[in-house]
Design an enzyme around this catalytic site. Sequence first.
Site, PDB file in Angstrom:
ATOM      1  N   ALA A  70       1.326  -2.609  -8.170  1.00 44.39           N
ATOM      2  CA  ALA A  70       0.507  -3.246  -9.200  1.00 44.39           C
ATOM      3  C   ALA A  70       1.151  -4.533  -9.706  1.00 44.39           C
ATOM      4  O   ALA A  70       0.464  -5.524  -9.952  1.00 44.39           O
ATOM      5  CB  ALA A  70       0.285  -2.282 -10.361  1.00 44.39           C
ATOM      6  N   THR A  89       5.042  -0.520  -8.706  1.00 46.06           N
ATOM      7  CA  THR A  89       5.686  -1.482  -7.801  1.00 46.06           C
ATOM      8  C   THR A  89       4.643  -2.356  -7.120  1.00 46.06           C
ATOM      9  O   THR A  89       4.803  -3.569  -7.025  1.00 46.06           O
ATOM     10  CB  THR A  89       6.545  -0.745  -6.757  1.00 46.06           C
ATOM     11  OG1 THR A  89       7.541   0.006  -7.442  1.00 46.06           O
ATOM     12  CG2 THR A  89       7.193  -1.711  -5.782  1.00 46.06           C
ATOM     13  N   GLU A 137      -7.619   2.791  -0.642  1.00 44.59           N
ATOM     14  CA  GLU A 137      -8.055   1.405  -0.544  1.00 44.59           C
ATOM     15  C   GLU A 137      -7.056   0.545  -1.300  1.00 44.59           C
ATOM     16  O   GLU A 137      -6.721   0.821  -2.445  1.00 44.59           O
ATOM     17  CB  GLU A 137      -9.445   1.226  -1.141  1.00 44.59           C
ATOM     18  CG  GLU A 137      -9.997  -0.181  -0.935  1.00 44.59           C
ATOM     19  CD  GLU A 137     -10.084  -0.979  -2.218  1.00 44.59           C
ATOM     20  OE1 GLU A 137     -10.014  -2.219  -2.137  1.00 44.59           O
ATOM     21  OE2 GLU A 137     -10.210  -0.380  -3.290  1.00 44.59           O
ATOM     22  N   LYS A 151       0.873   2.876  -7.834  1.00 42.93           N
ATOM     23  CA  LYS A 151       2.264   2.792  -8.294  1.00 42.93           C
ATOM     24  C   LYS A 151       2.523   1.407  -8.878  1.00 42.93           C
ATOM     25  O   LYS A 151       2.008   0.407  -8.388  1.00 42.93           O
ATOM     26  CB  LYS A 151       3.235   3.075  -7.148  1.00 42.93           C
ATOM     27  CG  LYS A 151       3.235   4.559  -6.765  1.00 42.93           C
ATOM     28  CD  LYS A 151       4.248   4.881  -5.708  1.00 42.93           C
ATOM     29  CE  LYS A 151       5.661   4.698  -6.119  1.00 42.93           C
ATOM     30  NZ  LYS A 151       6.297   5.860  -6.729  1.00 42.93           N
ATOM     31  N   TYR A 174     -16.783  20.995  -4.642  1.00 42.72           N
ATOM     32  CA  TYR A 174     -17.082  20.048  -3.569  1.00 42.72           C
ATOM     33  C   TYR A 174     -17.407  20.800  -2.273  1.00 42.72           C
ATOM     34  O   TYR A 174     -18.333  20.456  -1.551  1.00 42.72           O
ATOM     35  CB  TYR A 174     -15.886  19.116  -3.366  1.00 42.72           C
ATOM     36  CG  TYR A 174     -16.198  17.911  -2.515  1.00 42.72           C
ATOM     37  CD1 TYR A 174     -16.795  16.782  -3.065  1.00 42.72           C
ATOM     38  CD2 TYR A 174     -15.894  17.892  -1.161  1.00 42.72           C
ATOM     39  CE1 TYR A 174     -17.089  15.670  -2.292  1.00 42.72           C
ATOM     40  CE2 TYR A 174     -16.177  16.779  -0.380  1.00 42.72           C
ATOM     41  CZ  TYR A 174     -16.777  15.672  -0.953  1.00 42.72           C
ATOM     42  OH  TYR A 174     -17.066  14.579  -0.178  1.00 42.72           O
TER      43      TYR A 174
END
Length: 188
Positions: free
Chosen positions: A115, A113, A137, A111, A170
């Site tokens: 970054a 905010t 992470e 997001k 997967y």
Amino acid sequence: MSIQSDHWIRRMAQQHGMIEPFEPGQVREAHGQRIISYGTSSYGYDVRCADEFRIFTNINSTIVDPKNFDEKSFVSVKSDVCIIPPNSFALARTVEYFRIPRSVLTICLGKSTYARCGIIVNVTPLEPEWEGHVTLEFSNTTPLPAKIYANEGVAQMLFLGADEVCDVSYKDRGGKYMGQTGVTLPRA
């Protein structure tokens, strides 16, 4: 492939349990306080991180090895906030549990905010028929401690729908992170 809209996300979450718990709109306030938003957006879903964190520490002066990861490289914290040391990182998990359809690839982006504060969110794609809590992470790229808020928006999931289903999902491959819950460390 095409990106899926809010209408598609709501339908898949409500009819097929793709996201649980699911918020059909954008939540910007909780308990009378502004929060970093989460929930369904125009073409994605903003996820929250839970209050379980694993903060990287170098007190053991070990080598970071993805094939032989030392769990002692992390300190576990359960809190409404996580303070990430300068130039370090922390792992968390989403509040939401995902069940990705076979014809969908999901990409996670941080997001703005976070970054704009030098906090980068990194998540690998959620492959077709993967399910579980997403391990997130957070990298603190700044020379100062950085704060992450539990139960608030931290990243946005984008859902790319394929014209046809994949040959091998997967789940078919028996992926090593299938059905993960909690903060999951690297597995060789």
